[in-house]
Write a protein that holds these residues in place. Structure first.
Motif, PDB file in Angstrom:
ATOM      1  N   SER A 193     -58.160 -26.730  13.933  1.00 57.13           N
ATOM      2  CA  SER A 193     -57.416 -26.514  12.467  1.00 57.13           C
ATOM      3  C   SER A 193     -57.287 -27.682  11.004  1.00 57.13           C
ATOM      4  O   SER A 193     -57.301 -28.108  10.637  1.00 57.13           O
ATOM      5  CB  SER A 193     -56.435 -25.765  12.057  1.00 57.13           C
ATOM      6  OG  SER A 193     -56.088 -24.179  12.890  1.00 57.13           O
ATOM      7  N   GLN A 232     -62.264 -26.372   8.713  1.00 57.57           N
ATOM      8  CA  GLN A 232     -61.999 -25.561   7.738  1.00 57.57           C
ATOM      9  C   GLN A 232     -62.632 -23.893   7.486  1.00 57.57           C
ATOM     10  O   GLN A 232     -64.089 -24.621   7.444  1.00 57.57           O
ATOM     11  CB  GLN A 232     -61.493 -26.063   6.671  1.00 57.57           C
ATOM     12  CG  GLN A 232     -62.433 -26.569   4.973  1.00 57.57           C
ATOM     13  CD  GLN A 232     -62.012 -27.741   4.210  1.00 57.57           C
ATOM     14  OE1 GLN A 232     -61.334 -27.605   4.411  1.00 57.57           O
ATOM     15  NE2 GLN A 232     -63.279 -27.897   3.230  1.00 57.57           N
ATOM     16  N   THR A 269     -63.651 -31.494   7.818  1.00 51.30           N
ATOM     17  CA  THR A 269     -62.684 -31.438   6.552  1.00 51.30           C
ATOM     18  C   THR A 269     -62.940 -32.536   6.504  1.00 51.30           C
ATOM     19  O   THR A 269     -63.082 -33.759   7.191  1.00 51.30           O
ATOM     20  CB  THR A 269     -61.636 -31.383   7.142  1.00 51.30           C
ATOM     21  OG1 THR A 269     -60.636 -31.989   7.999  1.00 51.30           O
ATOM     22  CG2 THR A 269     -60.966 -30.171   7.160  1.00 51.30           C
ATOM     23  N   TYR A 325     -57.872 -18.306   0.736  1.00 49.59           N
ATOM     24  CA  TYR A 325     -59.500 -18.125   1.915  1.00 49.59           C
ATOM     25  C   TYR A 325     -59.466 -16.352   0.833  1.00 49.59           C
ATOM     26  O   TYR A 325     -60.765 -15.466   0.833  1.00 49.59           O
ATOM     27  CB  TYR A 325     -58.296 -16.690   2.963  1.00 49.59           C
ATOM     28  CG  TYR A 325     -58.662 -17.834   4.042  1.00 49.59           C
ATOM     29  CD1 TYR A 325     -59.025 -19.578   4.016  1.00 49.59           C
ATOM     30  CD2 TYR A 325     -58.196 -17.436   5.369  1.00 49.59           C
ATOM     31  CE1 TYR A 325     -58.794 -21.004   4.937  1.00 49.59           C
ATOM     32  CE2 TYR A 325     -57.875 -19.013   6.390  1.00 49.59           C
ATOM     33  CZ  TYR A 325     -58.526 -19.466   6.350  1.00 49.59           C
ATOM     34  OH  TYR A 325     -58.938 -20.729   7.224  1.00 49.59           O
TER      35      TYR A 325
END
Length: 380
Positions: free
Chosen positions: A43, A47, A378, A355
């Motif tokens: 995480s 992403q 990312t 999201y």
């Protein structure tokens, strides 16, 4: 743990032959499997990019894609269970065309084995159980031509204008360091002598050959990550796996009893292979047969990380759902999420605001086709 056992009967369904030299050299880097896992590493470095629900209709029902190829004209999906291939519109998941040609005539098959896409010629290629490579127009799905192969192979891809067939099958074993190449433009085959047979009937749930920034290949009972370079397999990395010696001992003890071998390995939860190597701009992602984590190699720092995670806001997606797709989209990793795990009510009420664009209008039913979930590196 999930295995696919290649019995003699299954082997009869596969067809195709070449042998590059598989090399371990002084510049092969040895990496140790991490003893600890991290539930935040993924995480922190990836992403959510997009979620693509595959259209569900009476002619396109699939349980688990065997190969997914992401291209500039759409996403090609192969299902060897349902024996079909389709071109999907990435923007909405709709089927643009589909082929399902059961029979023994030109452009037909009883069983599909694998699929490849050659951008330079605009061809989608299917490998079938009759030992044929069949060419279709990638834009429209029209059957164009077919050629006979020599031998039985497990995997196929296209790289730099060549069709590459990998891992010839023979009995319960295979030749995972052997490939056959077909130059599409010149219409020429290359079939070097086969060697280095591996007597081992177990396959993992992922892919032995994945085409991304480079073409990566792995083999059973081998901790090397091989990169295809000028028709040669070069071992860029060796993953130090202590279990391999134990597996080899068990294999020799059960040479004539493959199912006893499988039971023993399952009982002891031994790592016997690495697979599903996909390269992004910064990482190499892959798994072992245990699938107990997603291994991420930071190429710049030469550090290997073991990522475990459960993303509750995305249908409880986990590292086990990772499945490598073909295509040089540079920074992306793909996961396959079954529709029954998409809890629309929970998502509607709990998903993060970032999201909203991705989750909007995702009306998924429990019996729909699976979703392709893409994550992107990312920015560091």
């Amino acid at each position: 743990m999930r295995f696919i056992v290649l019995s003699t009967l299954i082997c009869l369904l596969f067809y195709a032959c070449h042998q590059p030299s598989a090399t371990n050299s002084t510049d092969t880097q040895t990496l140790t499997l991490p003893t600890e896992t991290s539930d935040s590493f993924f995480s922190n470095h990836f992403q959510l990019e997009t979620i693509i629900p595959l259209e569900t209709n009476d002619t396109f029902l699939i349980s688990q894609p065997k190969r997914v190829i992401r291209t500039s004209i759409g996403i090609f999906v192969l299902s060897t269970i349902e024996n079909l291939a389709a071109l999907i519109d990435e923007s909405n998941g709709k089927v643009r065309w589909l082929v399902h040609r059961i029979g023994n005539g030109p452009g037909e098959w009883n069983k599909l084995i694998d699929m490849a896409y050659d951008e330079s010629s605009g061809l989608l290629l299917l490998l079938n159980d009759y030992g044929k490579i069949q060419a279709f127009s990638a834009a429209h799905g029209r059957f164009l031509w077919e050629i006979q192969t020599e031998g039985l192979y497990e995997n196929m891809t296209c790289h730099q204008g060549k069709v590459i067939l990998h891992s010839q099958i023979e009995g319960y074993g295979c030749y995972p360091y052997q490939t056959a190449t077909y130059d599409i433009k010149r219409q020429q085959w290359n079939h070097p002598d086969k060697r280095q047979k591996v007597e081992f009937p177990i396959r993992g749930a992922g892919r032995q050959m994945v085409n991304s920034r480079h073409l990566w290949i792995t083999a059973p009972l081998d901790g090397n990550l091989y990169r295809w370079n000028k028709d040669t397999l070069h071992a860029d990395y060796l993953i130090d796996i202590p279990d391999l010696k134990r597996v080899e001992t068990i294999r020799k003890e059960n040479e004539k009893a493959p199912f006893a071998l499988i039971d023993k390995i399952q009982q002891e939860k031994l790592i016997h292979s690495v697979f599903s190597v996909r390269e992004t701009q910064r990482y190499l992602a892959f798994q072992t047969n245990l699938r107990d984590c997603l291994l991420l190699l930071d190429k710049e720092k030469n550090e290997l990380h073991a990522a475990t995670f459960c993303l509750k806001e995305i249908g409880e997606l986990t590292h086990r759902d990772y499945y490598p797709h073909d295509g040089n989209d540079d920074k992306s990793l793909m996961f396959i999420l079954p529709a029954e795990r998409w809890d629309a009510y929970t998502l509607k009420n709990t998903y993060p605001e970032i999201y909203e664009r991705i989750f909007k209008n995702k009306n998924i039913k429990l019996d729909d086709n699976p979703m392709l979930v893409f994550f992107r590196e990312t920015e560091e």
